[in-house]
Design a protein around this motif. Structure first.
Motif, mmCIF file in Angstrom:
data_model
loop_
_atom_site.group_PDB
_atom_site.id
_atom_site.type_symbol
_atom_site.label_atom_id
_atom_site.label_comp_id
_atom_site.label_asym_id
_atom_site.label_seq_id
_atom_site.Cartn_x
_atom_site.Cartn_y
_atom_site.Cartn_z
ATOM 1 N N VAL A 128 0.349 -0.724 0.665
ATOM 2 C CA VAL A 128 -0.314 0.010 0.291
ATOM 3 C C VAL A 128 0.621 1.213 0.198
ATOM 4 O O VAL A 128 2.303 1.559 1.088
ATOM 5 C CB VAL A 128 -1.287 0.100 0.989
ATOM 6 N N ASP A 129 0.491 2.246 -0.900
ATOM 7 C CA ASP A 129 1.737 3.502 -0.019
ATOM 8 C C ASP A 129 0.480 4.530 -1.169
ATOM 9 O O ASP A 129 -0.676 4.722 -1.764
ATOM 10 C CB ASP A 129 2.527 3.659 -1.905
ATOM 11 N N LEU A 130 0.124 6.029 -0.297
ATOM 12 C CA LEU A 130 -0.049 6.273 -0.337
ATOM 13 C C LEU A 130 -0.055 7.708 -2.328
ATOM 14 O O LEU A 130 -0.994 8.380 -2.923
ATOM 15 C CB LEU A 130 -0.224 8.316 0.617
ATOM 16 N N ALA A 131 1.027 7.202 -2.611
ATOM 17 C CA ALA A 131 1.719 8.174 -3.742
ATOM 18 C C ALA A 131 1.438 6.818 -5.332
ATOM 19 O O ALA A 131 1.761 6.029 -5.128
ATOM 20 C CB ALA A 131 3.075 8.787 -3.564
ATOM 21 N N GLN A 132 1.044 7.596 -6.479
ATOM 22 C CA GLN A 132 1.090 6.694 -7.321
ATOM 23 C C GLN A 132 2.130 6.567 -7.759
ATOM 24 O O GLN A 132 2.104 5.363 -8.717
ATOM 25 C CB GLN A 132 -0.622 7.039 -8.188
#
Ligand code: GLN
Length: 283
Positions: free
Chosen positions: A135-139
């Motif tokens: 999971v990451d907030l940054a695409q």
């Protein structure tokens, strides 16, 4: 310019024999043996020009890994991006701790704040039967992690999702890992230039006290970690006491604190407290 003079110039200007050798190896195909056996060798002007450019970028604080766009982590090469942290040797401690902690390979792994995907992809490479979500907030990080998963042959077992921590994550997991942002924001200005100017702020900034990400992670950890499961978190300097307390107050048992190569407590290993209580009860 002769090879020996070029090596000396790089070593003296950068103040690092290791980096001088790495540049010659990566950009001129020259090994240490060559420097010793052919010190008089002349390199083509185009190679000298390129090395001069690399040297200047390095002098301005850009790490060699950022210049090359990749970094070795636990024996594998990972592409970096502007949205990913540059993986550190310290984080390899988390891998070793996970491999030791899980006596049988976990079926499902969750990596929160995956960045390059180096933690998840390494674990999936070591455990051929496991599946995982990163999971990451940054695409931009998701795109890099997906490419790294493909490069290391685990893309069918790795799913990467863009999410603000738990927001878009469903299901429960046998192993949960994270190297979240943990630098207190007033400390960011004092970080080395290689870090503060080249690692994304989102991957570093842990809020006022450095604990923002852990507070969010622990808010849902109990319902996301399977009974008997393990979670491992990288922590910053001086954070061991707070994180251990946070884990215990959230109903977990702290199994181990793993030091990094400098002896600093770096990885907290926890498991479900319930299981531990039962064992304690029997004893
Ligand atoms: N380990 C990095 C550093 O010390 C920080 C990474 C993080 O915040 N997770 O610069």
């Amino acid at each position: 310019m002769k090879l020996s003079a070029l090596y000396k110039d790089l070593k003296d200007t950068l103040g690092s024999a290791l980096e001088a050798r790495m540049i010659l190896d990566d950009y001129a195909g020259v090994r240490w043996d060559d420097i010793l056996t052919e010190p008089e060798r002349e390199l083509p002007q185009s190679t000298l020009d390129q090395i001069e450019e690399i040297k200047n970028r390095r002098l301005s604080g850009e790490p060699l890994s950022r210049i090359a766009g990749e970094r070795e982590f636990y024996g594998r090469i990972f592409a970096l991006g502007t949205d990913t942290l540059d993986p550190r040797p310290d984080t390899e401690i988390l891998i070793e701790a996970a491999l030791k902690a899980c006596t049988s390979p976990p079926k499902s792994i969750l990596d929160l704040g995956t960045g390059t995907g180096c933690i998840l992809i390494t674990l999936l490479s070591e455990w051929q039967e496991s599946q995982g979500i990163g999971v990451d907030l940054a695409q931009g990080a998701i795109d890099v992690a997906q490419k790294n998963a493909e490069r290391h042959g685990v893309k069918d077992r790795a799913t990467f999702i863009q999410s603000n921590w738990w927001e878009s994550v469903g299901g429960t997991f046998d192993l949960i890992v994270s190297n979240p942002p943990y630098i207190p924001n007033q400390d960011i200005a004092n970080l080395e230039i290689e870090v503060k100017n080249h690692d994304p702020i989102l991957a570093l900034d842990g809020g006022n006290d450095g604990y923002d990400a852990y507070k969010i992670i622990f808010s849902q950890l109990k319902k996301r970690l399977n009974q008997g499961g393990t979670a491992l978190f990288e922590i910053g300097i001086g954070q061991c006491g707070y994180i251990s307390r946070l884990a215990e107050e959230s109903g977990f048992h702290v199994n181990a604190i793993h030091p990094d190569l400098a002896g600093i407590p770096r990885v907290v290993e926890i498991s479900c407290g319930d299981k531990q209580k039962k064992i304690d009860g029997v004893a």
